[in-house]
Write a protein that holds these residues in place. Structure first.
Motif, mmCIF file in Angstrom:
data_model
loop_
_atom_site.group_PDB
_atom_site.id
_atom_site.type_symbol
_atom_site.label_atom_id
_atom_site.label_comp_id
_atom_site.label_asym_id
_atom_site.label_seq_id
_atom_site.Cartn_x
_atom_site.Cartn_y
_atom_site.Cartn_z
ATOM 1 N N THR A 127 5.142 -15.003 5.626
ATOM 2 C CA THR A 127 5.828 -13.748 5.307
ATOM 3 C C THR A 127 5.385 -13.192 3.966
ATOM 4 O O THR A 127 5.180 -11.979 3.805
ATOM 5 C CB THR A 127 7.350 -13.960 5.311
ATOM 6 N N GLY A 128 5.247 -14.061 2.973
ATOM 7 C CA GLY A 128 4.823 -13.609 1.650
ATOM 8 C C GLY A 128 3.455 -12.971 1.678
ATOM 9 O O GLY A 128 3.226 -11.927 1.045
ATOM 10 N N LYS A 129 2.538 -13.569 2.414
ATOM 11 C CA LYS A 129 1.187 -13.013 2.536
ATOM 12 C C LYS A 129 1.223 -11.655 3.221
ATOM 13 O O LYS A 129 0.531 -10.712 2.808
ATOM 14 C CB LYS A 129 0.295 -13.977 3.312
ATOM 15 N N GLU A 130 2.033 -11.533 4.277
ATOM 16 C CA GLU A 130 2.144 -10.269 5.000
ATOM 17 C C GLU A 130 2.656 -9.163 4.083
ATOM 18 O O GLU A 130 2.091 -8.053 4.040
ATOM 19 C CB GLU A 130 3.072 -10.431 6.205
ATOM 20 N N ILE A 131 3.725 -9.446 3.344
ATOM 21 C CA ILE A 131 4.314 -8.433 2.461
ATOM 22 C C ILE A 131 3.377 -8.109 1.301
ATOM 23 O O ILE A 131 3.074 -6.937 1.029
ATOM 24 C CB ILE A 131 5.676 -8.907 1.919
ATOM 25 N N THR A 132 2.892 -9.138 0.617
ATOM 26 C CA THR A 132 2.101 -8.920 -0.595
ATOM 27 C C THR A 132 0.775 -8.242 -0.292
ATOM 28 O O THR A 132 0.336 -7.351 -1.031
ATOM 29 C CB THR A 132 1.859 -10.252 -1.326
ATOM 30 N N SER A 133 0.122 -8.635 0.789
ATOM 31 C CA SER A 133 -1.175 -8.029 1.125
ATOM 32 C C SER A 133 -1.024 -6.553 1.469
ATOM 33 O O SER A 133 -1.870 -5.728 1.095
ATOM 34 C CB SER A 133 -1.836 -8.781 2.284
ATOM 35 N N LYS A 134 0.065 -6.199 2.161
ATOM 36 C CA LYS A 134 0.285 -4.793 2.507
ATOM 37 C C LYS A 134 0.613 -3.967 1.256
ATOM 38 O O LYS A 134 0.160 -2.820 1.116
ATOM 39 C CB LYS A 134 1.409 -4.671 3.545
ATOM 40 N N LEU A 135 1.405 -4.528 0.352
ATOM 41 C CA LEU A 135 1.710 -3.819 -0.899
ATOM 42 C C LEU A 135 0.458 -3.674 -1.757
ATOM 43 O O LEU A 135 0.225 -2.615 -2.363
ATOM 44 C CB LEU A 135 2.792 -4.567 -1.683
ATOM 45 N N LEU A 136 -0.351 -4.717 -1.807
ATOM 46 C CA LEU A 136 -1.590 -4.671 -2.585
ATOM 47 C C LEU A 136 -2.528 -3.592 -2.044
ATOM 48 O O LEU A 136 -3.151 -2.852 -2.818
ATOM 49 C CB LEU A 136 -2.269 -6.038 -2.547
ATOM 50 N N MET A 137 -2.614 -3.466 -0.735
ATOM 51 C CA MET A 137 -3.444 -2.440 -0.120
ATOM 52 C C MET A 137 -2.972 -1.047 -0.544
ATOM 53 O O MET A 137 -3.786 -0.164 -0.851
ATOM 54 C CB MET A 137 -3.377 -2.577 1.409
ATOM 55 N N GLN A 138 -1.651 -0.856 -0.581
ATOM 56 C CA GLN A 138 -1.094 0.434 -0.996
ATOM 57 C C GLN A 138 -1.419 0.735 -2.460
ATOM 58 O O GLN A 138 -1.780 1.864 -2.810
ATOM 59 C CB GLN A 138 0.413 0.439 -0.786
ATOM 60 N N VAL A 139 -1.287 -0.288 -3.311
ATOM 61 C CA VAL A 139 -1.555 -0.089 -4.743
ATOM 62 C C VAL A 139 -3.026 0.231 -4.982
ATOM 63 O O VAL A 139 -3.370 1.087 -5.804
ATOM 64 C CB VAL A 139 -1.122 -1.337 -5.550
ATOM 65 N N LYS A 140 -3.912 -0.437 -4.260
ATOM 66 C CA LYS A 140 -5.346 -0.184 -4.413
ATOM 67 C C LYS A 140 -5.703 1.256 -4.073
ATOM 68 O O LYS A 140 -6.704 1.792 -4.576
ATOM 69 C CB LYS A 140 -6.148 -1.142 -3.535
ATOM 70 N N ASN A 141 -4.898 1.879 -3.232
ATOM 71 C CA ASN A 141 -5.156 3.276 -2.846
ATOM 72 C C ASN A 141 -4.604 4.283 -3.845
ATOM 73 O O ASN A 141 -4.832 5.490 -3.693
ATOM 74 C CB ASN A 141 -4.561 3.551 -1.457
ATOM 75 N N ARG A 142 -3.871 3.797 -4.839
ATOM 76 C CA ARG A 142 -3.304 4.693 -5.850
ATOM 77 C C ARG A 142 -4.345 4.963 -6.944
ATOM 78 O O ARG A 142 -4.770 4.042 -7.659
ATOM 79 C CB ARG A 142 -2.039 4.069 -6.474
#
Length: 395
Positions: A127-142
């Motif tokens: 679960t942690g990997k799923e949440i963190t990887s998706k948030l990281l992807m969003q931040v990289k797009n900022r």
């Protein structure tokens, strides 16, 4: 090198990432992380994330959290976390996070120790990997966010009693280290726990409580530094390095603990500190350095669907959890103390915030309830961001 930003965030786990995503897009944000972007404990969280199922569950959830924390929790913080949980989950779903669903597409819930009913959302056992990887992807797009990897905070800059920036060292490929002076209007510390200070821990070894050392230097208020949680079940190994966690949700789904004579000796769904104490006493009584965990009560198809990561890792270590018991032992897991913060994640120093395991907002009390850590980090990271942005936190 001197740099300027509106906000500096130290750490790229869920606390740091969610802070960045909730700050205004016109703000210039610099984030640093001590290792690579995926070496945060947020990636390691297996079990899941709690969510208030409905208003009928509020009293039970509140009581479970308080009881697990030995009633030393800050009640206001517990209330904020629980009442914010549904909105946080919707935020995550909006960022592309996928949770297990029932046939009718409603959320599937699992249960862990010290919970009076199932209220934990999960994605397999990563679960942690799923949440963190998706948030990281969003931040990289900022476009307003710049991230420096392999960069370690070594100090903060203080002017007239207020935090105005951080000092950091950035490791270069040639082996040299570049000194960075980063000045900002607000600083968020999200640098994780203290597991690297322990011989046996589920944490990454580079998480050594750097922010706490710096806070102590400047007289920034700290709280409950002795509140360290030991997780009852990590895979026993004589190999050096980080211990592999066997999620509490395994016991929530029915796994049992046995002594050397294959006899049960504890209620597996008691709070973590109670189970840990029982295991330690049993090991001393038996003269062993581990006890046994049996996943035999769990259907094989459930193991392969819900716990594929645990299944494959144990297989690599020579254990087939669908056919045999595995040796488990307690290890340092989580830090409930830290830098004192208020309900908006503000520290005792102006313009300095702390979120996640670095902070102590009182949610966990003396012992964290299973699967409250991701939720707590996200709730209070968002509150820090809203406070910095001048927006009201209604809860």
């Amino acid at each position: 090198m001197k740099l300027e930003a509106d906000i500096v965030i130290v750490g790229t786990g869920v606390g740091g990432l969610f802070s960045a995503l909730n700050l205004p897009k016109e703000k210039k944000i610099i984030m640093i992380t001590k290792s690579d972007l995926e070496s945060s404990d947020s990636f390691l969280a297996q079990g899941g994330i709690c969510m208030l199922r409905d208003e009928n569950d509020y009293d039970g959830y509140f009581e479970d959290t308080m009881r697990a924390g030995h009633f030393e929790n800050r009640k206001e913080s517990v209330d904020i976390m629980i009442r914010s949980s549904q909105n946080i989950i919707q935020d995550l779903v909006g960022y592309g996070v996928e949770f297990e669903r029932e046939d009718d597409e409603s959320f599937a819930f699992t249960r862990e120790g010290a919970h009076s009913q199932p209220r934990i959302l999960f994605h397999e056992d990563v679960t942690g990997k799923e949440i963190t990887s998706k948030l990281l992807m969003q931040v990289k797009n900022r476009k307003n966010v710049t991230i420096f990897e392999y960069t370690t905070m070594t100090d903060i800059f203080v002017k007239n009693g207020e935090c105005v920036g951080i000092c950091a060292e950035k490791a270069e490929k040639n082996g040299q280290r570049e000194l960075l002076e980063i000045y900002a209007d607000d600083i968020i510390l999200a640098s994780g726990g203290i597991g690297g200070l322990y011989q046996h821990s589920t944490n990454f070894p580079h998480l050594t409580g750097d922010a706490l050392t710096i806070a102590k230097k400047y007289g920034i208020r700290l709280e409950h530094l002795d509140y360290v949680q030991i997780h009852p079940t990590t895979l026993y190994s004589k190999k050096p390095g980080r211990r592999f966690l066997i999620s509490e949700s395994v016991r929530g789904e029915g796994a049992l603990l046995y002594n050397k004579n294959m006899e049960r000796f504890v209620d597996e769904l008691l709070p973590r500190d109670v189970v840990t104490d029982a295991i330690r006493k049993q090991m001393e009584k038996d003269g062993t350095d581990h006890v046994w965990l049996s996943m035999n009560p769990i259907p094989k198809e459930t193991i392969l669907k819900h716990f594929p990561n645990i299944y494959h890792h144990c297989l690599e270590e020579g254990y087939d959890v669908t056919k045999e018991c595995i040796p488990v032992v307690p290890a340092q897991h989580y830090f409930m103390g830290g830098i004192w913060v208020d309900s908006d994640s503000q520290t005792s120093m102006p313009h300095l915030y702390a979120v996640g395991e670095t902070s102590c907002n009182g949610v966990h009390g003396a012992n964290r309830l299973a699967s409250n850590s991701l939720l707590e980090s996200l709730v209070f990271a968002k509150r820090a961001a809203k406070k910095i942005a001048g927006e009201s936190n209604f809860l």
